[in-house]
Structures are given as C-alpha cells and as structure tokens.
Design an enzyme around this catalytic site. Structure first.
Site, PDB file in Angstrom:
ATOM      1  N   TYR A 176       0.822  -1.210   0.000  1.00  0.00           N
ATOM      2  CA  TYR A 176       0.000   0.000   0.000  1.00  0.00           C
ATOM      3  C   TYR A 176       0.858   1.264   0.000  1.00  0.00           C
ATOM      4  CZ  TYR A 176      -4.730  -1.853   0.771  1.00  0.00           C
ATOM      5  OH  TYR A 176      -5.942  -2.450   0.635  1.00  0.00           O
TER       6      TYR A 176
ATOM      7  N   LYS B 205       3.132 -15.340   1.447  1.00  0.00           N
ATOM      8  CA  LYS B 205       3.296 -16.028   0.157  1.00  0.00           C
ATOM      9  C   LYS B 205       4.777 -16.349   0.012  1.00  0.00           C
ATOM     10  CE  LYS B 205       1.632 -17.577  -3.764  1.00  0.00           C
ATOM     11  NZ  LYS B 205       0.668 -18.708  -3.846  1.00  0.00           N
TER      12      LYS B 205
ATOM     13  N   ASP C 141      -3.146 -18.061  -0.545  1.00  0.00           N
ATOM     14  CA  ASP C 141      -4.189 -18.722  -1.344  1.00  0.00           C
ATOM     15  C   ASP C 141      -4.840 -19.840  -0.539  1.00  0.00           C
ATOM     16  OD1 ASP C 141      -1.736 -20.040  -1.414  1.00  0.00           O
ATOM     17  OD2 ASP C 141      -1.897 -20.666  -3.516  1.00  0.00           O
TER      18      ASP C 141
ATOM     19  N   ASP D 222      -6.250  -7.027   3.822  1.00  0.00           N
ATOM     20  CA  ASP D 222      -7.401  -6.344   3.225  1.00  0.00           C
ATOM     21  C   ASP D 222      -8.350  -7.381   2.637  1.00  0.00           C
ATOM     22  OD1 ASP D 222      -8.952  -4.177   2.153  1.00  0.00           O
ATOM     23  OD2 ASP D 222      -8.049  -4.595   0.203  1.00  0.00           O
TER      24      ASP D 222
ATOM     25  N   ASP E 151     -12.075  -9.043   4.448  1.00  0.00           N
ATOM     26  CA  ASP E 151     -13.382  -8.994   3.786  1.00  0.00           C
ATOM     27  C   ASP E 151     -13.994 -10.388   3.717  1.00  0.00           C
ATOM     28  OD1 ASP E 151     -13.355  -6.258   3.278  1.00  0.00           O
ATOM     29  OD2 ASP E 151     -14.001  -6.503   1.192  1.00  0.00           O
TER      30      ASP E 151
HETATM   31  C1  IPM Z   1     -10.378  -1.241   4.029  1.00  0.00           C
HETATM   32  C2  IPM Z   1     -10.656  -0.596   2.710  1.00  0.00           C
HETATM   33  C3  IPM Z   1      -9.522   0.366   2.406  1.00  0.00           C
HETATM   34  C4  IPM Z   1      -8.249  -0.434   2.310  1.00  0.00           C
HETATM   35  C5  IPM Z   1      -9.730   1.224   1.170  1.00  0.00           C
HETATM   36  C6  IPM Z   1     -11.046   1.977   1.243  1.00  0.00           C
HETATM   37  C7  IPM Z   1      -8.598   2.165   0.941  1.00  0.00           C
HETATM   38  O1  IPM Z   1     -10.810  -1.561   1.723  1.00  0.00           O
HETATM   39  O2  IPM Z   1     -10.321  -0.524   5.042  1.00  0.00           O
HETATM   40  O3  IPM Z   1     -10.232  -2.458   4.069  1.00  0.00           O
HETATM   41  O4  IPM Z   1      -7.935  -0.998   1.248  1.00  0.00           O
HETATM   42  O5  IPM Z   1      -7.529  -0.526   3.304  1.00  0.00           O
HETATM   43 MG    MG Z   2     -10.822  -3.547   2.458  1.00  0.00          MG
END
Ligand code: IPM
Ligand code: MG
Length: 357
Positions: free
Chosen positions: A142, A192, A224, A248, A252
């Site tokens: 990032y 990885k 993975d 990230d 999710d």
């Molecule tokens: C998160 C989001 C952010 C990230 C974006 C909005 C920049 O996806 O907080 O997970 O990638 O960190």
């Molecule tokens: Mg995110």
C-alpha cells in the site's frame, strides 16, 4: 476522566450510523458516569467537496489531539472518477499513516442470533467461527516505494513495491501474539513465502518473535490456502496475522462469511493514542440518507473504543450485551432482516440498543 473523541462521519451512510453510535455512547456515559466530549472533522468525499482534499490538515490536527477517533465510512460513485491522488480512499490511508495506526484488528464472529444469515453450511460453522484478523496497516504494498505509472517502451505500465522491514513485521507480530494470549492462544501467519522474498523475511521474523510467546501455537499458511481454509473450516483460526494487502482481502472474506458484515467493528491501533475505530463495511451510497443503514457495526466500534482506548471493559461489555439483547428481541435492519422479525430504521435500531442498555 474526561475523554475527547474526534468524530469523522465521512460519506454515504457514515453520518447516519455515526449519529446512532454517538447516542449509544452518550447513554453509556450517563449510565456509568463518564464524560466524553466530541469534535467533528471532515474526511473522504465530503472533505473533497468542502476543501478540495480528502484529508485536510485540520482533520489530522483534530485527530492527533483526541483520545480516540470514530470513523463512519468514506467513498462513493460521486468521487470515483477523480484523480487518484485526491480520491476519498486517500483520506483513509492518509489518516492511518499520520496517526501511525499500524495494527488493524478485524474480528469476524458469528452472531448466534443471525446464524441463519451465515454463508457457510451449518455443519461447517457448527464447529465455530470466532477469529480476528490482525492486519498490518501502514506498510507493505500500500505504501511501498517505488510506485507509479508511466509509458515504458510505448506501453502504459504500472508498478508497486511490497516491502517490509524486520521492525515493521516484529511489531505487528507482537500485537497478534498478545491478542492470542487473551483468546485461544493460536496465531496463524499468512504470507506467500513460496514466491515472494518479502514473505520469506516476514515468516523468519514472525518465527523469531514467537519464541517470546511459548504459550501461543504458531502456524503458517500461504495466502491462497488461507483464503480456501477460511471457507472450508474457519474454526481452525483464532488470530490471523498478515500484511496490508493480504489482510485487506482476507478480512473482507472472513467478515462476509459470517453473513453479517453490517455487524462487524474494527480497531486500528498504533503505539500511542489515539486509535481509530470504524465499522468494517463501507459507505453504501445506494441506501444513504434513507434511514435504512444498520448502525450496529458502528455501535460495536464504540464498544471496541471503550475497551481498547479507554480500558472500560465493563462499559464495552454492556454495549455488546445491549446489541445481543436487541437482536434476541427480534429487531433487525434491512440487511439482516428475516421472516418473522421486526424491521427497524437506523434511528429505531439506535433507540432499541439504548433501551436495552
Ligand atoms: C479497508 C478498505 C480500504 C483499504 C480502502 C477503502 C482504501 O478496503 O479498510 O479495508 O484498502 O484498506
Ligand atoms: Mg478492504
């Protein structure tokens, strides 16, 4: 003791859910005899509209002098076509960096009241789903340099750098091991290392740090495989520690399989105050301003704030219990609605949690 909170409602449903969370905070303050002061600051698209930048200097200053920061959500289609340098997401990345929030804690738990919404088969989640992703948040690909785009040999070309040094790895590893000590004493480090050099250093350093935590069991997975194991058997995980990009993605995945992404809070912490607390979900522009949003993840983020920033675990427990009671009583917002339950607006859900508190 009086605590000062910088509040950044942000975009989309951000303002609505933050409002409910602050009402719950005030109710908790009254109940337990605390005093909290708040101050609002701009971030994301609303900051772009007002000032031309997603992270005004005044916001950084307001956050730095606060004891904790509460964030709603940032982003929306309105700002999607802007120059990448001033997109709403830059505000979020910028405040994480400015406050040194290197540790992002993202719990993924199954709310027993919402088991029907879980995306996994009952025999899979029957073994439990209660894990926390500890994601490194201020380094990795990032922020790694060099990064950029240019035309090379007549071809549009883009590149980023995934880079970690041993200090960055060690400090996030410590957070993970200490989190595990308060849970079920298991850390799974995700990398990885079969392909990436940066991951080989990651793994080496995590193993070194683990020697200071002999009571914690350490395992390693390639990213993975980790993505696959999360849906195959999430009960194997207690604490997952990983870098910024893998974290990230996996956070999710971990949150959505619970079926209640609208329910999950998160904390971003540095080596000093303030920490930043926000729901895992995004700004949901499609339902913004309609009173349909689920405020529970933001309310639970307040609980995380009380626990992690202010050492008020009794107060945090009280808010979490109030949320459970509200769900047990059959109250739902649209995102978690099921037949036979009572559909509430954002405000009404806030009211019910306050009443349960
Ligand atoms: C998160 C989001 C952010 C990230 C974006 C909005 C920049 O996806 O907080 O997970 O990638 O960190
Ligand atoms: Mg995110």
């Amino acid at each position: 003791m009086k605590k000062h909170i910088c509040v950044m409602p942000g975009d989309g449903i951000g303002p609505e859910i933050v409002e409910e969370a602050l009402r719950v905070l005030n109710a908790a303050a009254k109940k337990f005899g605390h005093e909290f002061s708040t101050e609002e600051a701009l971030i994301g698209g609303s900051a772009i509209d007002a000032t031309g930048t997603p992270l005004p200097e005044a916001t950084v200053e307001a956050c730095k002098k606060a004891d904790a920061v509460l964030l709603g959500a940032v982003g929306g289609p309105k700002w999607d076509t802007l120059d990448p340098a001033i997109r709403p997401e830059k505000g979020l990345l910028g405040i994480r960096k400015a406050l040194g929030l290197f540790a992002n804690l993202r719990p993924a738990t199954l709310f027993p009241e919402l088991a029907g919404a879980c995306l996994l088969r009952p025999d899979i989640v029957g073994k439990g789903l209660d894990l926390i992703v500890v994601r490194e948040l201020t380094g990795g690909i990032y922020f790694g340099k060099p990064a950029g785009t240019e035309v090379r040999d007549g071809k549009r070309t883009g590149w980023n750098t995934m880079i970690y040094n041993e200090d960055e790895i060690a400090r996030i590893a410590h957070v993970a091991f200490q989190a595990a000590q308060k849970r079920r004493n298991k850390v799974c480090s995700v990398d990885k290392a079969n392909v990436l050099d940066v991951s080989r250093v990651w793994r080496e350093v995590v193993i070194e740090v683990s020697r200071q935590y002999p009571d914690v069991e350490l395992s390693h997975l390639y990213v993975d495989n980790a993505a696959m194991q999360l849906v195959r058997d999430p009960s194997q995980f207690d604490v997952i520690v990983t870098g910024n990009l893998f974290g990230d993605i996996l956070s999710d995945e971990a949150s959505v399989i619970t079926g209640s992404i609208g329910m999950l809070p998160s904390a971003s912490l540095g080596s000093a105050q303030p920490g930043l607390f926000e729901p895992i979900h995004g700004s949901a522009p499609d339902i913004a301003g309609q009173g349909k949003a689920n405020p529970l993840a933001t309310i639970l983020s307040i609980a995380m704030m009380l626990r992690h920033a202010f050492d008020m675990s009794i107060e945090a427990d009280a808010i979490e219990n109030a949320v459970h009671k509200t769900l047990q009583a059959g109250f739902r917002t649209g995102d978690i609605m099921e037949a036979g339950k009572t559909l509430l607006s954002t405000r009404e859900m806030g009211d019910k949690v306050i009443a349960s508190l």
